[in-house]
Enzyme design. Sequence first.
Site, short mmCIF file in Angstrom:
data_model
loop_
_atom_site.label_atom_id
_atom_site.label_comp_id
_atom_site.label_asym_id
_atom_site.label_seq_id
_atom_site.Cartn_x
_atom_site.Cartn_y
_atom_site.Cartn_z
N THR A 69 1.06 -1.60 0.14
CA THR A 69 -0.13 0.35 -0.02
C THR A 69 0.71 1.21 -0.22
O THR A 69 0.37 2.15 -0.80
CB THR A 69 -0.46 -0.14 1.46
N HIS A 182 4.56 -9.78 2.07
CA HIS A 182 4.99 -10.42 3.08
C HIS A 182 3.12 -11.08 1.58
O HIS A 182 2.74 -12.21 1.61
CB HIS A 182 3.25 -10.26 3.98
N CYS A 298 -17.31 -6.77 3.88
CA CYS A 298 -18.15 -6.27 4.18
C CYS A 298 -17.29 -5.45 5.26
O CYS A 298 -16.64 -5.63 6.19
CB CYS A 298 -18.17 -8.07 5.31
N1 PLP Z 1 -2.50 -4.70 -4.12
C1 PLP Z 1 -2.30 -5.52 -4.75
C2 PLP Z 1 -3.26 -5.60 -6.12
C3 PLP Z 1 -2.99 -6.54 -3.08
O1 PLP Z 1 -3.62 -7.39 -3.66
C4 PLP Z 1 -2.67 -5.86 -2.50
C5 PLP Z 1 -3.05 -6.81 -1.13
O2 PLP Z 1 -3.74 -7.46 -0.89
C6 PLP Z 1 -2.08 -4.09 -1.68
C7 PLP Z 1 -1.51 -3.39 -2.59
C8 PLP Z 1 -1.62 -4.30 -0.29
O3 PLP Z 1 -0.56 -4.90 -0.73
P1 PLP Z 1 -0.16 -4.41 0.94
O4 PLP Z 1 -0.93 -5.69 2.02
O5 PLP Z 1 1.66 -5.29 1.55
O6 PLP Z 1 -0.33 -3.33 1.91
#
Ligand code: PLP
Length: 351
Positions: A69, A182, A298
């Site tokens: 993110t 992760h 949800c």
């Molecule tokens: N972008 C995508 C396509 C994701 O699937 C995710 C998390 O599910 C993220 C960004 C965000 O990553 P993080 O969980 O490391 O913040």
Amino acid sequence: MLYLDANATESPRPAATEAAIAAMRAAGNPSSVHAAGRAARRILEDAREAVARAFGGRPADTVLTAGGTEADTLALRGLAAGRRILAGATEHPAVRAIPHTEIPVLPDGRLDLAALEALLAGGDPALVAVMAANNETGVIHPLEDAAALCRAHGALLHVDAVQAAGRIAIPPVWDSLAVSGHKLGAPMGAGALLLRTGLQPAPIITGGGQERGRRGGTEPLPAIAGMGVAAGLAVPDARIGALRDAMEAGLPEGALVVGRAAPRLPNTSCIVLPGISAERQLLVLDQAGICVSSGSACSSGKVARSHVLLAMGLGEQAGQAIRVSLPWDAPEDSAERFLEAYHAMVLRLRR
Ligand code: PLP
């Protein structure tokens, strides 16, 4: 228990966990100049190099962050510099939270390139965000074609490779690329933004000038150490694709696989069971020890339909889909075990 929710978070890779624990045991801030600091700095730079090498970047152009993110946000907020932001309709909320104009997708889930071209032609220079592969459906976007359009119109291309990294090869056509530790099998709390040489994002987190002034704050060293190791271990694996295909081949009549017509990540399957809400499906599967997730989120007790499936033109069915995502260490009998539980669930919920 059968864990089939790798797109939420990958199964931990033991070597990555070990590297994180070792980094936690050592004292030393990577910004300190003494011996302990230099040892921490070595761990940090080794991880940076491993991540850059794994995904086609250069260490000096790789910013270490606290997750996917943050990497997406740094790219879109830090590189925009007055550009319009265009983003695919099925992007992750990390991207969607930033004000943008939406690029539609086709019914198979792939980016609508004609729409992208029209948007690029109709205004000021843009910063375009396209994910390499979707987290809910696994649909792989036509990155090379999107990049050619961006180049022709002087736009920058940010690629969210959080789900694709380590699962498929990513074409080196991006100006910036976000990955998350992760999702590679490292502990949570690390990510990276790889940049084309010469691009310098304005920091979104200011502070002590770490990461060459691109991201303030002491780096989360244990998670980063784990990410470096996981980046070297996460490689496309035909075994996982074969398990996913076997699973889809055994689905009961009436169950629909979303995005089946498009190229998809080998580990992901988004399955609609018409007429049955995703929440009811998840509940029954959870009771049977199967960990999967639903495309619909949800919030405050209200079920929202998946924006991804709505963008692909699904109506009611956007709330009737579950996501099965195989982790790197999925057991050999994953397909059989999932199908047994799934068929039993269908019998029970259709009664
Ligand atoms: N972008 C995508 C396509 C994701 O699937 C995710 C998390 O599910 C993220 C960004 C965000 O990553 P993080 O969980 O490391 O913040």
